[in-house]
Design a protein around this motif. Structure first.
Motif, PDB file in Angstrom:
ATOM      1  N   ILE A 178      59.973  40.376  38.513  1.00 57.17           N
ATOM      2  CA  ILE A 178      59.428  41.734  38.375  1.00 57.17           C
ATOM      3  C   ILE A 178      58.760  42.157  39.669  1.00 57.17           C
ATOM      4  O   ILE A 178      58.414  41.332  40.507  1.00 57.17           O
ATOM      5  CB  ILE A 178      58.391  41.838  37.227  1.00 57.17           C
ATOM      6  CG1 ILE A 178      57.123  41.019  37.550  1.00 57.17           C
ATOM      7  CG2 ILE A 178      58.986  41.419  35.906  1.00 57.17           C
ATOM      8  CD1 ILE A 178      55.949  41.337  36.656  1.00 57.17           C
ATOM      9  N   ASN A 187      49.413  52.436  36.201  1.00 57.92           N
ATOM     10  CA  ASN A 187      48.347  51.820  35.395  1.00 57.92           C
ATOM     11  C   ASN A 187      48.940  51.260  34.094  1.00 57.92           C
ATOM     12  O   ASN A 187      48.374  51.424  33.017  1.00 57.92           O
ATOM     13  CB  ASN A 187      47.218  52.821  35.104  1.00 57.92           C
ATOM     14  CG  ASN A 187      46.015  52.639  36.021  1.00 57.92           C
ATOM     15  OD1 ASN A 187      46.094  51.930  37.036  1.00 57.92           O
ATOM     16  ND2 ASN A 187      44.902  53.262  35.695  1.00 57.92           N
ATOM     17  N   ALA A 188      50.092  50.627  34.221  1.00 60.94           N
ATOM     18  CA  ALA A 188      50.775  50.101  33.042  1.00 60.94           C
ATOM     19  C   ALA A 188      50.349  48.657  32.775  1.00 60.94           C
ATOM     20  O   ALA A 188      49.839  47.971  33.660  1.00 60.94           O
ATOM     21  CB  ALA A 188      52.290  50.165  33.237  1.00 60.94           C
TER      22      ALA A 188
ATOM     23  N   ALA B 150      49.800  39.968  44.070  1.00 57.09           N
ATOM     24  CA  ALA B 150      50.507  39.544  42.859  1.00 57.09           C
ATOM     25  C   ALA B 150      51.843  38.893  43.165  1.00 57.09           C
ATOM     26  O   ALA B 150      52.268  37.984  42.452  1.00 57.09           O
ATOM     27  CB  ALA B 150      50.707  40.740  41.924  1.00 57.09           C
ATOM     28  N   LEU B 154      51.072  35.837  40.883  1.00 56.76           N
ATOM     29  CA  LEU B 154      51.053  36.253  39.473  1.00 56.76           C
ATOM     30  C   LEU B 154      51.434  35.131  38.504  1.00 56.76           C
ATOM     31  O   LEU B 154      50.779  34.933  37.475  1.00 56.76           O
ATOM     32  CB  LEU B 154      51.952  37.474  39.264  1.00 56.76           C
ATOM     33  CG  LEU B 154      51.856  38.146  37.898  1.00 56.76           C
ATOM     34  CD1 LEU B 154      50.434  38.547  37.553  1.00 56.76           C
ATOM     35  CD2 LEU B 154      52.766  39.376  37.834  1.00 56.76           C
ATOM     36  N   VAL B 169      46.120  43.584  38.359  1.00 57.64           N
ATOM     37  CA  VAL B 169      46.870  43.555  39.607  1.00 57.64           C
ATOM     38  C   VAL B 169      46.422  44.728  40.474  1.00 57.64           C
ATOM     39  O   VAL B 169      46.706  45.894  40.180  1.00 57.64           O
ATOM     40  CB  VAL B 169      48.385  43.622  39.356  1.00 57.64           C
ATOM     41  CG1 VAL B 169      49.139  43.666  40.681  1.00 57.64           C
ATOM     42  CG2 VAL B 169      48.841  42.422  38.522  1.00 57.64           C
ATOM     43  N   ILE B 170      45.718  44.391  41.561  1.00 57.94           N
ATOM     44  CA  ILE B 170      45.160  45.398  42.470  1.00 57.94           C
ATOM     45  C   ILE B 170      45.992  45.492  43.741  1.00 57.94           C
ATOM     46  O   ILE B 170      46.075  46.539  44.367  1.00 57.94           O
ATOM     47  CB  ILE B 170      43.690  45.033  42.794  1.00 57.94           C
ATOM     48  CG1 ILE B 170      42.865  44.997  41.507  1.00 57.94           C
ATOM     49  CG2 ILE B 170      43.094  46.002  43.808  1.00 57.94           C
ATOM     50  CD1 ILE B 170      41.468  44.425  41.679  1.00 57.94           C
ATOM     51  N   GLY B 171      46.620  44.368  44.138  1.00 57.67           N
ATOM     52  CA  GLY B 171      47.439  44.356  45.345  1.00 57.67           C
ATOM     53  C   GLY B 171      48.744  43.621  45.100  1.00 57.67           C
ATOM     54  O   GLY B 171      48.795  42.661  44.332  1.00 57.67           O
ATOM     55  N   ASN B 172      49.803  44.077  45.773  1.00 62.22           N
ATOM     56  CA  ASN B 172      51.135  43.494  45.573  1.00 62.22           C
ATOM     57  C   ASN B 172      52.036  43.907  46.726  1.00 62.22           C
ATOM     58  O   ASN B 172      51.971  45.045  47.182  1.00 62.22           O
ATOM     59  CB  ASN B 172      51.732  43.998  44.255  1.00 62.22           C
ATOM     60  CG  ASN B 172      53.083  43.396  43.969  1.00 62.22           C
ATOM     61  OD1 ASN B 172      53.182  42.204  43.720  1.00 62.22           O
ATOM     62  ND2 ASN B 172      54.136  44.206  44.010  1.00 62.22           N
ATOM     63  N   ARG B 173      52.839  42.977  47.206  1.00 69.59           N
ATOM     64  CA  ARG B 173      53.719  43.307  48.339  1.00 69.59           C
ATOM     65  C   ARG B 173      55.149  42.843  48.151  1.00 69.59           C
ATOM     66  O   ARG B 173      55.810  42.473  49.121  1.00 69.59           O
ATOM     67  CB  ARG B 173      53.161  42.691  49.625  1.00 69.59           C
ATOM     68  CG  ARG B 173      51.835  43.281  50.045  1.00 69.59           C
ATOM     69  CD  ARG B 173      51.362  42.712  51.365  1.00 69.59           C
ATOM     70  NE  ARG B 173      49.999  43.115  51.654  1.00 69.59           N
ATOM     71  CZ  ARG B 173      49.278  42.619  52.654  1.00 69.59           C
ATOM     72  NH1 ARG B 173      49.794  41.694  53.451  1.00 69.59           N
ATOM     73  NH2 ARG B 173      48.049  43.022  52.854  1.00 69.59           N
ATOM     74  N   GLY B 174      55.648  42.791  46.915  1.00 70.62           N
ATOM     75  CA  GLY B 174      57.035  42.380  46.701  1.00 70.62           C
ATOM     76  C   GLY B 174      57.245  41.925  45.273  1.00 70.62           C
ATOM     77  O   GLY B 174      56.399  42.147  44.408  1.00 70.62           O
ATOM     78  N   THR B 175      58.352  41.265  45.035  1.00 68.19           N
ATOM     79  CA  THR B 175      58.680  40.827  43.686  1.00 68.19           C
ATOM     80  C   THR B 175      58.187  39.399  43.456  1.00 68.19           C
ATOM     81  O   THR B 175      57.884  38.667  44.394  1.00 68.19           O
ATOM     82  CB  THR B 175      60.198  40.872  43.438  1.00 68.19           C
ATOM     83  OG1 THR B 175      60.825  39.972  44.345  1.00 68.19           O
ATOM     84  CG2 THR B 175      60.738  42.273  43.648  1.00 68.19           C
ATOM     85  N   VAL B 176      58.123  39.033  42.188  1.00 67.82           N
ATOM     86  CA  VAL B 176      57.673  37.693  41.807  1.00 67.82           C
ATOM     87  C   VAL B 176      58.391  37.304  40.522  1.00 67.82           C
ATOM     88  O   VAL B 176      58.651  38.156  39.663  1.00 67.82           O
ATOM     89  CB  VAL B 176      56.134  37.661  41.627  1.00 67.82           C
ATOM     90  CG1 VAL B 176      55.674  38.636  40.556  1.00 67.82           C
ATOM     91  CG2 VAL B 176      55.632  36.249  41.308  1.00 67.82           C
ATOM     92  N   ILE B 190      48.762  41.403  31.676  1.00 59.75           N
ATOM     93  CA  ILE B 190      48.903  41.747  33.091  1.00 59.75           C
ATOM     94  C   ILE B 190      48.709  43.258  33.188  1.00 59.75           C
ATOM     95  O   ILE B 190      49.465  44.014  32.574  1.00 59.75           O
ATOM     96  CB  ILE B 190      50.306  41.365  33.620  1.00 59.75           C
ATOM     97  CG1 ILE B 190      50.550  39.867  33.460  1.00 59.75           C
ATOM     98  CG2 ILE B 190      50.467  41.806  35.076  1.00 59.75           C
ATOM     99  CD1 ILE B 190      52.013  39.469  33.665  1.00 59.75           C
ATOM    100  N   LEU B 191      47.703  43.681  33.934  1.00 55.85           N
ATOM    101  CA  LEU B 191      47.304  45.081  33.936  1.00 55.85           C
ATOM    102  C   LEU B 191      47.429  45.674  35.326  1.00 55.85           C
ATOM    103  O   LEU B 191      46.711  45.273  36.247  1.00 55.85           O
ATOM    104  CB  LEU B 191      45.845  45.187  33.470  1.00 55.85           C
ATOM    105  CG  LEU B 191      45.537  44.495  32.139  1.00 55.85           C
ATOM    106  CD1 LEU B 191      44.048  44.285  31.958  1.00 55.85           C
ATOM    107  CD2 LEU B 191      46.125  45.283  30.983  1.00 55.85           C
ATOM    108  N   GLY B 192      48.341  46.615  35.502  1.00 59.55           N
ATOM    109  CA  GLY B 192      48.441  47.310  36.780  1.00 59.55           C
ATOM    110  C   GLY B 192      47.216  48.183  36.986  1.00 59.55           C
ATOM    111  O   GLY B 192      46.700  48.777  36.042  1.00 59.55           O
ATOM    112  N   VAL B 193      46.746  48.257  38.229  1.00 57.32           N
ATOM    113  CA  VAL B 193      45.547  49.039  38.537  1.00 57.32           C
ATOM    114  C   VAL B 193      45.845  49.995  39.685  1.00 57.32           C
ATOM    115  O   VAL B 193      46.227  49.560  40.772  1.00 57.32           O
ATOM    116  CB  VAL B 193      44.378  48.140  38.968  1.00 57.32           C
ATOM    117  CG1 VAL B 193      43.145  48.992  39.314  1.00 57.32           C
ATOM    118  CG2 VAL B 193      44.045  47.120  37.895  1.00 57.32           C
ATOM    119  N   ALA B 194      45.684  51.267  39.463  1.00 57.83           N
ATOM    120  CA  ALA B 194      45.714  52.242  40.551  1.00 57.83           C
ATOM    121  C   ALA B 194      44.592  53.235  40.310  1.00 57.83           C
ATOM    122  O   ALA B 194      44.597  53.963  39.310  1.00 57.83           O
ATOM    123  CB  ALA B 194      47.059  52.957  40.607  1.00 57.83           C
TER     124      ALA B 194
END
Lengths: 252, 252
Positions: A178, A187-188, B150, B154, B169-176, B190-194
């Motif tokens: 993913i 914000n999902a 992440a 992650l 998840v506050i920072g991410n630079r690709g897939t995992v 797992i909660l995306g944060v923007a």
């Protein structure tokens, strides 16, 4: 089944009941239960339907209500809606006032999903079915996904959830790649679901809601097959075969 | 900066303020803001510190409080604690009564993380640092992870969260590649944060809390470097260089 002893939960000896787990096992004519595991079975519901309640309906409720906090007016996408948890989720979500979109891989499955109350049904084996989903939501995406096969669908789900959407993972059979940026950008949330970890107050809430749903007719467990207890080995084969929509119940 | 006009939020012309976004841009001597973007800057806080508030502190608050619902008595793991959001998260979580475990990749970063209030600090470049984390939590794992990378962490985070844990998840630079079964088995999220998607009432709450934290001294933005506005190009180079702990602020 019928209760033999009485419990503090209002169940009396001789009452029709279903059980949410047992202490002694359920492949039996009699089961020993903690009184918190015994719930009244409304007169309009068969014993076979009662036997089909606990895992699928309780799991669907825990996922939709406790984990994903699905609310009336929102849209839920049941990704794999013709199985036990999927049918339960469609009925529960419809009764709570959500717009329900389900998927199934066969024509018979899709007909069943519509019969159980989905507003729309899609074929998850067809190319472009997620584009069709986006069209159905006016390009907005869905508020809640109930996901039965996360290893195949999780990255796709991140693409079709709406802002502040929640993906409840109910089934999974492997790893998946993913990009968490998709979750950040909306914000999902990705929410693991295991009924086993529902708290005791949540379990009380689950069955209070399920009994009411059975009683008012919005929850109607679908029975695919009833077999005598002596044919339990055959039931284990049948559950692995394709094409059974609904639960297989052993009759003692 | 100082407010030029007055707003309904209690800010008067001449008051010391910081801004949570502007309408006209912030690389300027004067900025046009909506009144909801202007917040009082307590007397004990420098203008440079005020300039360092909005994105890191507001993001950390949105992640810890709104998204992960971190509560006093819980344990939070700030996975990447020596950067702007990490330092803010450590100070916020400590002040709210959480047990704080941070990581940094350098000795200087780890010293900073402890100085900012972490109860424990780990080196995320060291082998076995997650085993050490599990030891620190008595094998239970952490209730909340604030994740700055992440794509690297992650799947590991899913291994070290406690039952009903939340990974923001506050920072991410690709897939995992992840196995969602780990989230299911723990009812983990797992909660995306923007910050961009915080609701207007959430933004009001964020700055009410941040102003109070500045005033009572629990929030103390760390300034790495102050440069005159004319050196803005140099600031863009500096922000990409390793070893700056704290924010780089342009002074008009």
């Amino acid at each position: 089944m019928e209760a033999v002893g009485a419990g503090v939960t209002g169940v009396k000896a001789g009452d029709r009941v279903y059980v949410g787990g047992t202490l002694s096992g359920a492949y039996a004519e009699l089961s020993l239960c903690d009184q918190t595991q015994v719930h009244p079975l409304p007169a309009n519901v068969s014993f076979a339907q009662g036997a089909a309640m606990n895992v699928p309906y309780a799991t669907a409720y825990h996922a939709l209500v406790h984990r994903a906090a699905g609310e009336a007016g929102e849209t839920v996408f049941v990704h794999g809606a013709s199985g036990g948890v999927g049918i339960a989720a469609v009925q529960l979500a419809r009764a709570r006032g959500l717009t329900v979109i389900g998927t199934a891989g066969t024509e018979r499955g899709r007909r069943l999903v519509l019969e159980q109350g989905a507003h729309h049904v899609l074929d998850h084996t067809a190319t472009g079915y997620l584009e069709e989903l986006m069209r159905l939501t006016g390009g907005r995406g869905v508020d809640v996904v109930l996901e039965m096969l996360a290893n195949v669908n999780l990255q796709k789900d991140l693409g079709i959830v709406a802002m502040r959407g929640r993906i409840a993972v109910i089934g999974n059979r492997g790893t998946v790649e993913i990009n968490a940026r998709l979750a950040m950008n909306k914000n999902a949330a990705i929410l693991g679901v295991a009924l086993f970890h529902a708290t005791p107050p949540q379990v009380v809430g689950i069955h209070a809601a399920l009994v009411e749903g059975l009683s008012n007719g919005t929850l109607r467990p679908v029975i695919a097959l009833e077999l005598p207890l002596v044919q339990a080995p055959r039931a284990h084969e049948a559950v692995m075969e394709a094409g059974h929509h609904g639960k297989i119940v052993l009759i003692p």
